[in-house]
Design an enzyme around this catalytic site. Structure first.
Site, PDB file in Angstrom:
ATOM      1  N   HIS A   1     -41.131 -30.920  99.700  1.00  0.00           N
ATOM      2  CA  HIS A   1     -42.436 -30.848  99.030  1.00  0.00           C
ATOM      3  C   HIS A   1     -42.248 -31.020  97.519  1.00  0.00           C
ATOM      4  O   HIS A   1     -43.024 -31.709  96.855  1.00  0.00           O
ATOM      5  CB  HIS A   1     -43.056 -29.475  99.347  1.00  0.00           C
TER       6      HIS A   1
ATOM      7  N   HIS B   1     -39.596 -26.864 102.013  1.00  0.00           N
ATOM      8  CA  HIS B   1     -40.166 -26.593 100.685  1.00  0.00           C
ATOM      9  C   HIS B   1     -39.567 -27.571  99.670  1.00  0.00           C
ATOM     10  O   HIS B   1     -40.261 -28.096  98.802  1.00  0.00           O
ATOM     11  CB  HIS B   1     -39.818 -25.174 100.229  1.00  0.00           C
TER      12      HIS B   1
ATOM     13  N   HIS C   1     -36.300 -24.528 106.882  1.00  0.00           N
ATOM     14  CA  HIS C   1     -37.508 -24.016 106.224  1.00  0.00           C
ATOM     15  C   HIS C   1     -37.448 -24.269 104.708  1.00  0.00           C
ATOM     16  O   HIS C   1     -38.345 -24.883 104.133  1.00  0.00           O
ATOM     17  CB  HIS C   1     -37.640 -22.512 106.516  1.00  0.00           C
ATOM     18  N   GLU C   2     -36.361 -23.817 104.102  1.00  0.00           N
ATOM     19  CA  GLU C   2     -36.242 -23.993 102.652  1.00  0.00           C
ATOM     20  C   GLU C   2     -36.122 -25.475 102.293  1.00  0.00           C
ATOM     21  O   GLU C   2     -36.635 -25.914 101.262  1.00  0.00           O
ATOM     22  CB  GLU C   2     -35.037 -23.211 102.101  1.00  0.00           C
TER      23      GLU C   2
HETATM   24 ZN   LIG Z   1     -41.411 -20.399 102.865  1.00  0.00          ZN
END
Ligand SMILES: [Zn+2]
Length: 677
Positions: free
Chosen positions: A474, A471, A467-468
């Site tokens: 991105h 990010h 998940h991290e």
């Molecule tokens: Zn998040």
């Protein structure tokens, strides 16, 4: 002058942590704020007519030193803090809010911004420039820059009152949480609890100088008790204490505060020309309007409700069968769900952990990024770290060009806050023809290795890392001109797409085979374990969905209401909002709104729906990958080109459609969750 106010003479211009002293920060902030102010002054006093370049663009590039300093300082305050840094944070925060107020309240600056905004049709701006102009203009107008002086004063008054009420709301919840103590002296009352939870309860009692066990309303104490404690009466007592926070009619009651906040927000929105607070908030969201949010929530409700009812019936039958329970209550839900889950899947963390050695999982994430986006991660030791545990990487693309510097900080320690997050030390931007690459970081709290055992992750920690890392991608793949539109600077209900979509790869056999090997034997994780992980991940998805939807609906009921002044009873209002989503019997002593800190204290007002919204986006986007192959280059390239690299340069719906070829549809989420076939 401090090193923090000069160009960094380091490799890749990384932060020179080893040379920074705590006492450097405060004077460095004062200097950087002074410089930033001078840059704003120069924009305002420019004798040339306002243009996009000399005003909007100049504004976005201004304060670079202050931003760099703030990133370093606040990242340290989260990941490696100490008394000195915390003290400085208290001194710096008012200086920073004063500085940002000075900008939004600067009438001469707004005049220039407005002049450009009003003539934008004749300017031939790129899409990114148009977005930037719009964003800058709104940062003033949404703070009342267009209002007459007396209305401006009114707005300030409302803002002041709101911030005091939010503070009070939070103080009441905290006091309520701290006030409640359930001391147990009979060990039988803790029957069912895992040893770790019992031990923690004992230590908690000891810390208060008492014998026995102490259970409180703090999550680490409350959740295990509600999940495992066999004693139904005690679960009921604890649940009612939890549910009645801020709702007892005493001096910690939040009912009046909730009504006041709802009314003030509505008044503020009307003053600025919006119908409701929700209209005001959603103007800067992918969902755009309260109507879209309502339709979204209703559609999901309609689809999820049959499954939820079915799950509830099964849970009722199960509780009846094992404990002869006639009417399932709220305080039974966690307990019987856990028991049923164990019966169906008998899947526990210890079984999975040997397959998820941290180093293997990191390499797995890197391999996924390499297969999808052609990124290569090379560990380097030439950049400073703020702690020896931090790993540092150079990230390059297929042609060997630098993409990013990447920091990874995985283990807990005294100066680090809980949880996991992605952040950056330096933003990406194109300035003076140069593409400045970003410095991205992820921070987690995973189990540390010991001399005899490596760090082995639970499956939940594996998905957290992905998940991290999503990010982080991105941030790393950002490729925009203006820093305020770069990377994760996107609308709130869009920012979780890159992170949540990456979690999907963790459930795929094709991915797990790449890295989930036993740390001792090297054996690849068995297929039946993968199947169990998948099946258990959607356990009680219908009821979970209903619960999330009910919170989103309550939020919209409060903030999409055109006449909150007519609401007399918080509880009645809430009961009505919950009517379509209730499965359990109503508890008259309980109230959600009076403790709903997300929306009344934090920043989630009219935003709670975004949890589900982001899930729809990631499920729909991942389905596209599934259709073409989860490592399909064409789809990955589209995702990089139209989503990851674009930041907030355009309305996210447009970006998404360019990637997907159509608007996101909830069906993919419902399918993944097993709610429809
Ligand atoms: Zn998040």
């Amino acid at each position: 002058m401090s090193i923090l106010n000069k160009p960094f003479n380091t490799s890749y211009n990384t932060a020179p942590f080893s040379e920074i002293k705590n006492e450097d920060f405060l004077p460095a902030f004062k200097t950087a704020i002074k410089k930033a102010k001078a840059e704003i002054d120069a924009i305002v006093k420019n004798s040339e007519a306002p243009s996009f370049e000399n005003t909007i663009e100049a504004l976005d590039y201004s304060g670079e030193e202050l931003d760099r300093l703030s990133s370093i300082f606040f990242n340290l305050n989260s990941a490696e803090t100490n008394d000195a840094i915390q003290k400085t944070a208290q001194e710096v925060s008012p200086l920073l809010s004063e500085f940002s107020n000075d900008i939004t309240l600067n009438e001469d600056l707004f005049k220039r911004v407005k002049a450009i905004y009003d003539s934008k049709t004749g300017l031939e701006l790129t899409t990114e420039q148009e977005t930037l102009l719009d964003k800058k203009y709104k940062s003033f107008s949404r703070n009342g820059a267009n209002l007459a002086d007396n209305k401006k004063d009114k707005l300030r008054e409302i803002d002041k009152e709101l911030s005091q009420l939010k503070l009070k709301f939070g103080e009441h919840i905290l006091a309520e949480t701290n006030k409640f103590e359930m001391f147990l002296t009979n060990e039988a009352d803790l029957s069912g609890l895992p040893d770790g939870a019992k031990e923690a309860a004992k230590q908690l009692a000891e810390s208060k100088g008492k014998d026995g066990w102490l259970i409180t309303l703090d999550y680490p104490s409350y959740i295990p008790f509600m999940t495992y404690a066999d004693n139904r009466e005690l679960r009921k007592k604890l649940s009612k204490a939890f549910g009645s926070k801020g709702f007892k009619g005493d001096d910690l009651d939040n009912q009046d505060i909730v009504l006041k906040i709802a009314n003030l927000r509505n008044e503020r929105a009307k003053l600025l020309g919006y119908k409701t607070h929700a209209h005001f908030v959603l103007e800067e969201r992918m969902a755009e309007t309260p109507n879209n949010v309502q339709n979204f929530l209703n559609e999901l409700l309609e689809k999820a409700k049959p499954a939820a009812k079915n799950e509830f019936k099964n849970l009722e039958d199960f509780a009846k069968e094992i404990d002869d329970i006639d009417q399932l209550q709220k305080w039974d839900s966690g307990y019987y769900s856990e028991k049923l889950k164990q019966k169906l899947f008998s899947l526990d963390d210890e079984q999975l952990k040997p397959y998820f050695k941290l180093e293997n999982v990191i390499n797995g994430a890197f391999t996924v990024a390499q297969k999808l986006f052609g990124l290569q991660f090379e560990e380097i030791d030439t950049v400073d770290k703020y702690h020896e545990d931090v790993l540092t990487y150079k990230v390059i693309d297929d042609s060997g060009d630098l993409v990013s510097i990447f920091y990874a900080d995985f283990f807990p320690r005294a100066g680090k806050r809980n949880g996991a997050w992605m952040t950056s030390f330096k933003p990406q931007m194109i300035k003076d023809g140069l593409n400045h690459r970003p410095h991205i970081s992820i921070v987690c709290n995973f189990t540390k290795p010991t001399p005899t055992k490596p760090s082995l992750l639970t499956f939940n920690e594996v998905t957290t890392l992905f998940h991290e890392f999503g990010h982080a991608l991105h941030g790393m793949l950002a490729n925009t001109t203006y820093p305020s539109l770069s990377g994760t600077n996107v609308y709130w209900d869009f920012v979780e797409l890159p992170s949540q979509i990456l979690e999907n790869w963790c459930y795929e056999e094709e991915t797990l085979k790449l890295f989930a090997t036993h740390y001792k034997t090297g054996e690849v994780i068995p297929m039946d374990l993968i199947e169990k992980i998948k099946a258990s991940s959607t356990f009680h998805e219908g009821m979970q969905t209903l619960r999330q939807l009910s919170f989103g609906m309550l939020d919209m009921a409060w903030h999409g209401n055109e006449s909150p002044q007519d609401i007399k009873s918080v509880k009645d209002f809430e009961t009505k909002a919950f009517a379509g989503t209730n499965l359990y019997p109503e508890v008259k002593e309980s109230c959600m709104s009076t403790a709903f800190a997300h929306i009344f204290q934090g920043g989630y007002s009219s935003g709670y729906y975004s949890y589900k919204w982001a899930e729809v986006l990631d499920a729909d986007a991942f389905e596209y990958f599934k259709e073409e192959g989860i490592f399909n280059k064409t789809v990955a390239n589209k995702f990089k080109t139209f989503v990851l690299s674009q930041g907030g340069t355009e309305n996210p719906m447009e970006l998404y459609k360019r990637f997907r070829g159509q608007e996101p549809k909830p069906e993919a989420l419902l399918r993944r969750a097993g709610l429809v076939k």
